[in-house]
Design a protein around this motif. Structure first.
Motif, PDB file in Angstrom:
ATOM      1  N   SER A  71      -9.700   0.118  -5.680  1.00  0.00           N
ATOM      2  CA  SER A  71      -9.468   1.556  -5.728  1.00  0.00           C
ATOM      3  C   SER A  71      -9.764   2.230  -4.409  1.00  0.00           C
ATOM      4  O   SER A  71      -9.534   3.412  -4.249  1.00  0.00           O
ATOM      5  N   ARG A  72     -10.304   1.502  -3.427  1.00  0.00           N
ATOM      6  CA  ARG A  72     -10.789   2.159  -2.226  1.00  0.00           C
ATOM      7  C   ARG A  72     -10.200   1.531  -0.971  1.00  0.00           C
ATOM      8  O   ARG A  72      -9.972   0.324  -0.910  1.00  0.00           O
ATOM      9  N   ASP A  73      -9.966   2.344   0.017  1.00  0.00           N
ATOM     10  CA  ASP A  73      -9.569   1.835   1.316  1.00  0.00           C
ATOM     11  C   ASP A  73     -10.844   1.457   2.070  1.00  0.00           C
ATOM     12  O   ASP A  73     -11.954   1.569   1.523  1.00  0.00           O
ATOM     13  N   GLN A 127       0.841  -1.184   0.000  1.00  0.00           N
ATOM     14  CA  GLN A 127       0.000   0.000   0.000  1.00  0.00           C
ATOM     15  C   GLN A 127       0.884   1.244   0.000  1.00  0.00           C
ATOM     16  O   GLN A 127       1.853   1.329   0.756  1.00  0.00           O
ATOM     17  N   SER A 168      -8.305   6.043  -4.525  1.00  0.00           N
ATOM     18  CA  SER A 168      -6.886   6.384  -4.624  1.00  0.00           C
ATOM     19  C   SER A 168      -6.459   6.218  -6.070  1.00  0.00           C
ATOM     20  O   SER A 168      -6.089   5.141  -6.495  1.00  0.00           O
ATOM     21  N   GLY A 188      -1.404   5.640  -7.658  1.00  0.00           N
ATOM     22  CA  GLY A 188      -2.287   5.282  -6.550  1.00  0.00           C
ATOM     23  C   GLY A 188      -2.250   3.795  -6.266  1.00  0.00           C
ATOM     24  O   GLY A 188      -1.271   3.104  -6.572  1.00  0.00           O
ATOM     25  N   ASN A 189      -3.332   3.266  -5.696  1.00  0.00           N
ATOM     26  CA  ASN A 189      -3.376   1.859  -5.306  1.00  0.00           C
ATOM     27  C   ASN A 189      -3.390   0.937  -6.516  1.00  0.00           C
ATOM     28  O   ASN A 189      -3.780   1.315  -7.617  1.00  0.00           O
ATOM     29  N   ALA A 248      -7.463  13.200  -7.064  1.00  0.00           N
ATOM     30  CA  ALA A 248      -8.541  12.207  -7.191  1.00  0.00           C
ATOM     31  C   ALA A 248      -9.808  12.782  -7.799  1.00  0.00           C
ATOM     32  O   ALA A 248     -10.651  12.037  -8.316  1.00  0.00           O
ATOM     33  N   HIS A 252      -6.439   5.871 -13.091  1.00  0.00           N
ATOM     34  CA  HIS A 252      -5.114   5.941 -12.478  1.00  0.00           C
ATOM     35  C   HIS A 252      -4.199   6.749 -13.392  1.00  0.00           C
ATOM     36  O   HIS A 252      -4.242   6.608 -14.617  1.00  0.00           O
TER      37      HIS A 252
END
Length: 410
Positions: free
Chosen positions: A253-255, A196, A261, A248-249, A281, A303
């Motif tokens: 796509s989400r935490d 991460q 991200s 990003g990740n 973002a 991304h």
């Protein structure tokens, strides 16, 4: 007899594509593009090359191997073929002599018993006898002599960047670097042990003494420049401005709080170290399709995967539209005076694009990585339309570089 014919053809600068030949060679008599090709199943790789102008047909099956983790860098007429994870070697070729026979192949791994793969990503050369090897799987950069006649004399010094390693990780994951005003700017992803992205940085090295510069002496902590470009993908320089792209990740796509991200794009003034956020973002949030089923694998999101700059100083960015780990398409965005324009030429629309870069004649070169129809498409930035024919390839291209050679008149 075959080898003699092939050599004559190469010197004439007219080598064609030969997918059935295993050991093609090219001797450059004018500037060339070079592209790294990787099989869709990652079982093998090769290089391809051709003329920058005129008939751009590719000569393929150069440096064909049954491994795939390779990248390339160039310095004038010199090509570096970089074996990355688990290979850990750099081979040097003089394009005016041969792209089949390396002048040398040297290891860039550390000699410690417990050292893993140093995973070299780039070699940045600033003089005939000086260059810097950016190693993704190490805590240090190697300063090397590209003209060294033995492996023992290749490494000149090491530049330690271990302070940027995230707690729990083994190394800071340096991704790319550029040189400006005798300073080396190094992009560090700083992924944690779970891959991460944490706060990304650009470290600045004074090349007169290999010491890191404190870019903000008024604050404690790391000396480098924090950038809002998580998981840095590449650096690009134009005059005194450095552009930093971060994707990003990976995957989701989400935490856990469902925060997207998508990475970002930042510019850095190479003299003052001041930063400007160009993409965040929200910039292309219209490209995102976020479902309400709490299953992130069904989401589509953007991304920032690459940045390059035209001869007029206009940034172009590659925006990957992804679902899970799959790239659905890549959009090329021209960022001119705060106006974002999508390149809509049919040759690059709806395609997966692995690399964008400007060539020596000022055209935008795009690596189309679609496994069913791999090719290179050249775009005229004056009209944002295709220039010349598509360059057909046997494997998806992952990277494009250029060899600069003074044309030999026939």
């Amino acid at each position: 007899m075959f080898k003699k014919v092939l050599l004559f053809t190469a010197i004439a600068g007219l080598v064609g594509c030969g997918s059935d030949d295993n050991d093609n060679d090219v001797v450059a008599t004018e500037s060339l593009y070079v592209t790294q090709l990787v099989a869709a199943d990652y079982s093998s790789s090769q290089l391809a090359t051709g003329k920058v102008s005129g008939d751009r047909t590719a000569t393929q099956n150069i440096q064909s191997v049954d491994k795939s983790d390779y990248s390339i860098d160039t310095y004038e007429n010199i090509l570096y073929h970089i074996g990355r994870f688990g290979i850990d070697e750099i081979s040097r070729f003089d394009a005016e002599t041969s792209l089949a026979n390396a002048e040398y192949t040297y290891s860039v791994n550390d000699n410690e018993p417990d050292a893993g793969s140093s995973n070299p990503h780039h070699i940045i050369q600033n003089a005939d006898d000086n260059a810097y090897v950016v190693r993704y799987g190490s805590t240090s950069i190697l300063q090397v002599n590209p003209q060294a006649d033995s492996a023992d004399s290749y490494v000149k010094a090491r530049i330690d960047l271990s302070d940027y390693t995230v707690e729990g990780a083994a190394f800071p994951r340096m991704q790319d670097a550029v040189i400006y005003d005798n300073k080396l700017f190094v992009g560090l992803q700083r992924l944690d042990a779970s891959f991460q992205p944490k706060q990304a940085y650009v470290a600045v090295i004074d090349l007169s003494n290999n010491e890191e510069i404190d870019t903000n002496p008024q604050t404690d902590g790391l000396k480098g420049i924090p950038v809002n470009a998580p998981n840095i993908s590449n650096l690009e320089i134009y005059n005194d401005t450095i552009y930093v792209a971060g994707r990003g990740n990976y995957g989701s796509s989400r935490d856990p709080q469902r925060v997207i991200s998508s990475g970002g794009l930042v510019s850095i003034n190479a003299s003052s170290y001041q930063t400007t956020n160009l993409i965040d973002a929200d910039t292309f949030s219209s490209f995102n399709v976020i479902t309400d089923d709490n299953n992130t694998s069904n989401d589509t999101y953007f991304h920032v995967t690459d940045v390059t700059v035209s001869q007029a100083g206009v940034p172009y960015v590659a925006i990957g539209i992804e679902q899970g780990f799959t790239t659905l398409e890549t959009k090329i965005i021209k960022m001119n005076d705060s106006v974002n324009t999508t390149i809509t030429d049919a040759a690059v629309t709806g395609k997966e694009i692995s690399d964008i870069t400007f060539g020596p004649e000022g055209y935008l070169w795009t690596a189309i990585a679609d496994s069913s129809e791999p090719q290179i498409v050249v775009i005229d930035s004056a009209s944002d339309s295709q220039h010349g024919d598509s360059i057909e390839l046997d494997m998806p291209p992952t990277q494009i570089e250029f060899l600069i050679v003074e044309k030999v008149e026939e």
